[in-house]
Write a protein that holds these residues in place. Structure first.
Motif, PDB file in Angstrom:
ATOM      1  N   PHE A 186      -3.927  19.197 -22.985  1.00 15.85           N
ATOM      2  CA  PHE A 186      -4.893  19.120 -24.060  1.00 15.85           C
ATOM      3  C   PHE A 186      -3.882  18.552 -25.338  1.00 15.85           C
ATOM      4  O   PHE A 186      -4.492  17.801 -26.121  1.00 15.85           O
TER       5      PHE A 186
ATOM      6  N   ASP B 263      -7.923  23.275 -21.572  1.00 14.92           N
ATOM      7  CA  ASP B 263      -8.503  22.438 -20.642  1.00 14.92           C
ATOM      8  C   ASP B 263      -9.071  22.796 -19.436  1.00 14.92           C
ATOM      9  O   ASP B 263      -8.440  22.459 -18.369  1.00 14.92           O
ATOM     10  N   GLN B 264      -9.753  23.979 -19.486  1.00 11.38           N
ATOM     11  CA  GLN B 264     -10.281  24.300 -18.414  1.00 11.38           C
ATOM     12  C   GLN B 264     -11.988  24.221 -18.361  1.00 11.38           C
ATOM     13  O   GLN B 264     -12.431  23.776 -19.255  1.00 11.38           O
ATOM     14  N   GLY B 265     -12.573  24.937 -17.311  1.00 16.30           N
ATOM     15  CA  GLY B 265     -14.111  24.653 -17.270  1.00 16.30           C
ATOM     16  C   GLY B 265     -14.848  26.074 -17.213  1.00 16.30           C
ATOM     17  O   GLY B 265     -14.293  27.012 -17.494  1.00 16.30           O
TER      18      GLY B 265
ATOM     19  N   PRO C 124      -6.688  15.555 -21.490  1.00 14.19           N
ATOM     20  CA  PRO C 124      -7.435  16.421 -20.661  1.00 14.19           C
ATOM     21  C   PRO C 124      -8.286  15.820 -19.388  1.00 14.19           C
ATOM     22  O   PRO C 124      -8.450  14.537 -19.300  1.00 14.19           O
ATOM     23  N   THR C 125      -8.278  16.846 -18.595  1.00 15.06           N
ATOM     24  CA  THR C 125      -8.846  16.251 -17.204  1.00 15.06           C
ATOM     25  C   THR C 125     -10.350  16.914 -17.107  1.00 15.06           C
ATOM     26  O   THR C 125     -11.075  16.626 -16.233  1.00 15.06           O
ATOM     27  N   TYR C 126     -10.698  17.925 -17.959  1.00 13.70           N
ATOM     28  CA  TYR C 126     -12.016  18.522 -18.084  1.00 13.70           C
ATOM     29  C   TYR C 126     -12.348  18.817 -16.716  1.00 13.70           C
ATOM     30  O   TYR C 126     -13.508  18.643 -15.917  1.00 13.70           O
TER      31      TYR C 126
ATOM     32  N   GLN D 145     -16.504  21.381 -14.741  1.00  9.70           N
ATOM     33  CA  GLN D 145     -17.404  21.209 -15.594  1.00  9.70           C
ATOM     34  C   GLN D 145     -18.531  20.301 -15.209  1.00  9.70           C
ATOM     35  O   GLN D 145     -19.335  19.652 -15.904  1.00  9.70           O
TER      36      GLN D 145
ATOM     37  N   GLU E 210     -11.496  27.318 -23.907  1.00  5.00           N
ATOM     38  CA  GLU E 210     -11.633  26.626 -22.729  1.00  5.00           C
ATOM     39  C   GLU E 210     -11.409  25.074 -23.147  1.00  5.00           C
ATOM     40  O   GLU E 210     -10.732  24.478 -22.084  1.00  5.00           O
ATOM     41  N   ILE E 211     -11.437  24.696 -24.142  1.00  6.39           N
ATOM     42  CA  ILE E 211     -10.930  23.074 -24.688  1.00  6.39           C
ATOM     43  C   ILE E 211      -9.419  23.350 -24.837  1.00  6.39           C
ATOM     44  O   ILE E 211      -9.034  22.337 -24.124  1.00  6.39           O
TER      45      ILE E 211
END
Length: 230
Positions: free
Chosen positions: A57, A100-102, A62-64, A67, A96-97
């Protein structure tokens, strides 16, 4: 079918539904367990995973993860978050942002000043004891309004000032130290809230058994980086 048999049928149906409803009501539905197919990481691996996400991040890469629609359906019936994060309700600290988690990755507990009230402690106990989350982070942040209010200790309207009393002990620890009192109090408050959480028998037991790692972090609003401070 005659009228009597029809009435009996309706009575039996009502009884069946009533018994079923009582059975459901008696089940401890709140004791949700992690999905059986999910293998949670070790506490150290969970911390590494969380911090790697923040690095992505902060570097604008980020890989998102997690999601997708498939992920939404995967966790619809159960959850297995690999981390619990207690942080401030500040709109600039979206957990979460910034990690960088979902969906379903973080059990996110947010309240002004990231304070460990009884309700917050209960929420965290649910995550670490019943969901088996292996990592607990208390995350403070730069220029926290709640901590600033505690440092200034001025009257506030309504119930806004209720969180100030929960932060004051941390302020007392650093108020006579040189430097930026608010920034020092942010770090001291993280440590203080961790101490309060560790008084919970459930949290303490998980930690002593090596099933839970407890850490403290500070989020930099300018850079987007999280640094471990406890």
């Amino acid at each position: 079918m005659n009228q009597n048999s029809s009435a009996i049928g309706r009575r039996d149906l009502i009884k069946l539904v009533s018994v079923g409803a009582l059975g459901l009501a008696s089940r401890p539905l709140w004791k949700a367990q992690p999905a059986q197919a999910v293998m949670l990481p070790s506490p150290n691996a969970a911390l590494k995973q969380l911090m790697a996400g923040n690095q992505r991040f902060a570097q604008h890469k980020p890989t998102y993860p997690d999601q997708t629609v498939e992920r939404l359906q995967e966790v619809a019936q159960s959850q297995s978050p690999f981390a619990t994060v207690l942080t401030c309700a500040d709109s600039r600290v979206p957990v979460e942002i910034l990690f960088d988690q979902g969906i379903g990755d973080i059990f996110d507990v947010r309240v002004a000043g990231n304070i460990a009230t009884p309700e917050v402690i209960g929420s965290i106990e649910y995550a670490v004891e019943l969901l088996g989350t292996p990592l607990l982070m208390v995350l403070g942040h730069e220029r926290c309004g709640a901590v600033t209010a505690a440092v200034k200790y001025e009257p506030l309207p309504g119930d806004i000032g209720t969180f100030v009393d929960a932060i004051l002990p941390a302020v007392e620890r650093v108020k006579d130290q040189p430097g930026d009192t608010v920034d020092k109090a942010v770090a001291a408050n993280v440590v203080y809230q961790i101490e309060k959480l560790q008084r919970s028998p459930l949290i303490k037991m998980r930690s002593q058994a090596g099933k839970l790692k407890i850490v403290g972090g500070r989020y930099d609003l300018d850079s987007g980086q999280v640094k471990l401070i406890a």
